[in-house]
Design a protein around this motif. Sequence first.
Motif, PDB file in Angstrom:
ATOM      1  N   LEU A  90       5.058  -7.484  -2.974  1.00 54.45           N
ATOM      2  CA  LEU A  90       5.461  -7.956  -1.647  1.00 54.45           C
ATOM      3  C   LEU A  90       5.791  -6.746  -0.781  1.00 54.45           C
ATOM      4  O   LEU A  90       6.571  -5.884  -1.191  1.00 54.45           O
ATOM      5  CB  LEU A  90       6.700  -8.854  -1.743  1.00 54.45           C
ATOM      6  CG  LEU A  90       6.577 -10.090  -2.622  1.00 54.45           C
ATOM      7  CD1 LEU A  90       7.952 -10.635  -2.965  1.00 54.45           C
ATOM      8  CD2 LEU A  90       5.745 -11.140  -1.910  1.00 54.45           C
ATOM      9  N   TRP A  91       5.204  -6.667   0.407  1.00 53.42           N
ATOM     10  CA  TRP A  91       5.526  -5.598   1.352  1.00 53.42           C
ATOM     11  C   TRP A  91       6.365  -6.200   2.468  1.00 53.42           C
ATOM     12  O   TRP A  91       5.905  -7.084   3.200  1.00 53.42           O
ATOM     13  CB  TRP A  91       4.254  -4.980   1.922  1.00 53.42           C
ATOM     14  CG  TRP A  91       3.559  -4.081   0.951  1.00 53.42           C
ATOM     15  CD1 TRP A  91       3.717  -2.739   0.816  1.00 53.42           C
ATOM     16  CD2 TRP A  91       2.565  -4.463  -0.010  1.00 53.42           C
ATOM     17  NE1 TRP A  91       2.896  -2.264  -0.170  1.00 53.42           N
ATOM     18  CE2 TRP A  91       2.187  -3.302  -0.701  1.00 53.42           C
ATOM     19  CE3 TRP A  91       1.970  -5.679  -0.368  1.00 53.42           C
ATOM     20  CZ2 TRP A  91       1.239  -3.303  -1.718  1.00 53.42           C
ATOM     21  CZ3 TRP A  91       1.033  -5.691  -1.382  1.00 53.42           C
ATOM     22  CH2 TRP A  91       0.678  -4.516  -2.037  1.00 53.42           C
ATOM     23  N   PHE A  92       7.593  -5.706   2.595  1.00 61.74           N
ATOM     24  CA  PHE A  92       8.532  -6.216   3.587  1.00 61.74           C
ATOM     25  C   PHE A  92       8.630  -5.258   4.763  1.00 61.74           C
ATOM     26  O   PHE A  92       8.767  -4.042   4.568  1.00 61.74           O
ATOM     27  CB  PHE A  92       9.923  -6.407   2.970  1.00 61.74           C
ATOM     28  CG  PHE A  92       9.995  -7.572   2.034  1.00 61.74           C
ATOM     29  CD1 PHE A  92      10.294  -8.837   2.508  1.00 61.74           C
ATOM     30  CD2 PHE A  92       9.754  -7.411   0.681  1.00 61.74           C
ATOM     31  CE1 PHE A  92      10.353  -9.923   1.653  1.00 61.74           C
ATOM     32  CE2 PHE A  92       9.810  -8.484  -0.182  1.00 61.74           C
ATOM     33  CZ  PHE A  92      10.112  -9.742   0.296  1.00 61.74           C
ATOM     34  N   SER A  93       8.598  -5.815   5.962  1.00 62.60           N
ATOM     35  CA  SER A  93       8.700  -5.054   7.195  1.00 62.60           C
ATOM     36  C   SER A  93       9.990  -4.247   7.213  1.00 62.60           C
ATOM     37  O   SER A  93      11.078  -4.798   7.066  1.00 62.60           O
ATOM     38  CB  SER A  93       8.672  -6.014   8.387  1.00 62.60           C
ATOM     39  OG  SER A  93       8.900  -5.320   9.585  1.00 62.60           O
ATOM     40  N   GLY A  94       9.866  -2.946   7.386  1.00 65.58           N
ATOM     41  CA  GLY A  94      11.020  -2.067   7.506  1.00 65.58           C
ATOM     42  C   GLY A  94      11.713  -1.742   6.199  1.00 65.58           C
ATOM     43  O   GLY A  94      12.668  -0.974   6.178  1.00 65.58           O
ATOM     44  N   LEU A  95      11.260  -2.314   5.080  1.00 72.31           N
ATOM     45  CA  LEU A  95      11.932  -2.087   3.808  1.00 72.31           C
ATOM     46  C   LEU A  95      11.052  -1.385   2.788  1.00 72.31           C
ATOM     47  O   LEU A  95      11.476  -0.464   2.127  1.00 72.31           O
ATOM     48  CB  LEU A  95      12.426  -3.414   3.215  1.00 72.31           C
ATOM     49  CG  LEU A  95      13.471  -4.155   4.024  1.00 72.31           C
ATOM     50  CD1 LEU A  95      13.767  -5.515   3.397  1.00 72.31           C
ATOM     51  CD2 LEU A  95      14.739  -3.333   4.123  1.00 72.31           C
ATOM     52  N   GLY A  96       9.856  -1.868   2.624  1.00 70.57           N
ATOM     53  CA  GLY A  96       8.967  -1.292   1.627  1.00 70.57           C
ATOM     54  C   GLY A  96       8.428  -2.352   0.693  1.00 70.57           C
ATOM     55  O   GLY A  96       8.476  -3.542   0.987  1.00 70.57           O
ATOM     56  N   MET A  97       7.932  -1.887  -0.449  1.00 67.26           N
ATOM     57  CA  MET A  97       7.294  -2.780  -1.403  1.00 67.26           C
ATOM     58  C   MET A  97       8.238  -3.145  -2.543  1.00 67.26           C
ATOM     59  O   MET A  97       9.005  -2.318  -3.009  1.00 67.26           O
ATOM     60  CB  MET A  97       6.044  -2.159  -2.007  1.00 67.26           C
ATOM     61  CG  MET A  97       5.282  -3.146  -2.866  1.00 67.26           C
ATOM     62  SD  MET A  97       3.906  -2.458  -3.794  1.00 67.26           S
ATOM     63  CE  MET A  97       4.730  -1.604  -5.103  1.00 67.26           C
ATOM     64  N   VAL A  98       8.130  -4.384  -2.971  1.00 72.36           N
ATOM     65  CA  VAL A  98       8.835  -4.870  -4.150  1.00 72.36           C
ATOM     66  C   VAL A  98       7.781  -5.406  -5.104  1.00 72.36           C
ATOM     67  O   VAL A  98       6.903  -6.153  -4.697  1.00 72.36           O
ATOM     68  CB  VAL A  98       9.824  -6.007  -3.781  1.00 72.36           C
ATOM     69  CG1 VAL A  98      10.431  -6.617  -5.028  1.00 72.36           C
ATOM     70  CG2 VAL A  98      10.896  -5.487  -2.856  1.00 72.36           C
ATOM     71  N   ARG A  99       7.857  -4.990  -6.352  1.00 70.78           N
ATOM     72  CA  ARG A  99       6.931  -5.494  -7.370  1.00 70.78           C
ATOM     73  C   ARG A  99       7.746  -6.294  -8.380  1.00 70.78           C
ATOM     74  O   ARG A  99       8.743  -5.819  -8.917  1.00 70.78           O
ATOM     75  CB  ARG A  99       6.209  -4.367  -8.078  1.00 70.78           C
ATOM     76  CG  ARG A  99       5.373  -4.863  -9.272  1.00 70.78           C
ATOM     77  CD  ARG A  99       4.517  -3.792  -9.854  1.00 70.78           C
ATOM     78  NE  ARG A  99       3.430  -3.552  -8.896  1.00 70.78           N
ATOM     79  CZ  ARG A  99       2.710  -2.440  -8.855  1.00 70.78           C
ATOM     80  NH1 ARG A  99       2.953  -1.472  -9.701  1.00 70.78           N
ATOM     81  NH2 ARG A  99       1.749  -2.311  -7.962  1.00 70.78           N
ATOM     82  N   LEU A 100       7.281  -7.501  -8.630  1.00 70.04           N
ATOM     83  CA  LEU A 100       7.889  -8.361  -9.642  1.00 70.04           C
ATOM     84  C   LEU A 100       6.842  -8.614 -10.719  1.00 70.04           C
ATOM     85  O   LEU A 100       5.709  -8.981 -10.417  1.00 70.04           O
ATOM     86  CB  LEU A 100       8.345  -9.687  -9.027  1.00 70.04           C
ATOM     87  CG  LEU A 100       9.366  -9.584  -7.901  1.00 70.04           C
ATOM     88  CD1 LEU A 100       9.566 -10.944  -7.249  1.00 70.04           C
ATOM     89  CD2 LEU A 100      10.673  -9.022  -8.401  1.00 70.04           C
ATOM     90  N   GLU A 101       7.226  -8.387 -11.960  1.00 74.53           N
ATOM     91  CA  GLU A 101       6.319  -8.597 -13.080  1.00 74.53           C
ATOM     92  C   GLU A 101       6.778  -9.819 -13.852  1.00 74.53           C
ATOM     93  O   GLU A 101       7.959  -9.936 -14.200  1.00 74.53           O
ATOM     94  CB  GLU A 101       6.312  -7.360 -13.978  1.00 74.53           C
ATOM     95  CG  GLU A 101       5.250  -7.406 -15.043  1.00 74.53           C
ATOM     96  CD  GLU A 101       5.150  -6.099 -15.794  1.00 74.53           C
ATOM     97  OE1 GLU A 101       5.385  -6.127 -17.015  1.00 74.53           O
ATOM     98  OE2 GLU A 101       4.843  -5.070 -15.174  1.00 74.53           O
ATOM     99  N   PHE A 102       5.851 -10.717 -14.133  1.00 77.65           N
ATOM    100  CA  PHE A 102       6.180 -11.989 -14.762  1.00 77.65           C
ATOM    101  C   PHE A 102       5.593 -12.060 -16.155  1.00 77.65           C
ATOM    102  O   PHE A 102       4.450 -11.690 -16.381  1.00 77.65           O
ATOM    103  CB  PHE A 102       5.637 -13.150 -13.918  1.00 77.65           C
ATOM    104  CG  PHE A 102       6.254 -13.221 -12.548  1.00 77.65           C
ATOM    105  CD1 PHE A 102       7.378 -13.985 -12.326  1.00 77.65           C
ATOM    106  CD2 PHE A 102       5.710 -12.510 -11.498  1.00 77.65           C
ATOM    107  CE1 PHE A 102       7.950 -14.043 -11.074  1.00 77.65           C
ATOM    108  CE2 PHE A 102       6.276 -12.566 -10.237  1.00 77.65           C
ATOM    109  CZ  PHE A 102       7.401 -13.329 -10.022  1.00 77.65           C
ATOM    110  N   ARG A 103       6.387 -12.596 -17.069  1.00 75.17           N
ATOM    111  CA  ARG A 103       5.956 -12.830 -18.458  1.00 75.17           C
ATOM    112  C   ARG A 103       6.215 -14.275 -18.814  1.00 75.17           C
ATOM    113  O   ARG A 103       6.841 -15.014 -18.075  1.00 75.17           O
ATOM    114  CB  ARG A 103       6.743 -11.937 -19.399  1.00 75.17           C
ATOM    115  CG  ARG A 103       6.470 -10.481 -19.196  1.00 75.17           C
ATOM    116  CD  ARG A 103       7.162  -9.671 -20.229  1.00 75.17           C
ATOM    117  NE  ARG A 103       6.790  -8.275 -20.031  1.00 75.17           N
ATOM    118  CZ  ARG A 103       7.053  -7.330 -20.877  1.00 75.17           C
ATOM    119  NH1 ARG A 103       7.717  -7.598 -21.968  1.00 75.17           N
ATOM    120  NH2 ARG A 103       6.676  -6.099 -20.634  1.00 75.17           N
ATOM    121  N   GLY A 104       5.763 -14.639 -19.976  1.00 77.32           N
ATOM    122  CA  GLY A 104       6.127 -15.940 -20.518  1.00 77.32           C
ATOM    123  C   GLY A 104       5.453 -17.127 -19.867  1.00 77.32           C
ATOM    124  O   GLY A 104       6.057 -18.173 -19.705  1.00 77.32           O
TER     125      GLY A 104
END
Length: 124
Positions: free
Chosen positions: A94-108
């Motif tokens: 996810l790229w958020f305006s003024g904040l940067g990127m967040v990566r979430l990794e999902f398992r299960g």
Amino acid sequence: MIDFQKNAVFKLTPARVENVGPEVAPLIIPGEQIVLAFKTVRDFVVFTTKRLIAVNVQGMTGKKRDFTSLPYSKIQAFSIETAGTFDLDAELDLWFSGLGMVRLEFRGGADIRQIGHLVATHAL
């Protein structure tokens, strides 16, 4: 929990909304509903109809908590990566305006397409 400078990765597994919902209930505004929940050992992420709420459980006792609210309206772009044969993890960037990127990794067995659809529905 979310470090915008390091593009941190969190390995999340599906959680029952009713188990984590009470933790974020005081933050929920009228008309907002919790849709999906995912957890690590102590931390968790909740997807609502308006935003993503990341909860970082801190300290030895776990009583101190950091709540990060990321509204879908601030998402500029996002991508999903499905799990493969050898790489069993799915990812959401996810790229958020003024904040940067967040990566979430999902398992299960998390349904990354469902998550992508939820983000698209509320961010576009």
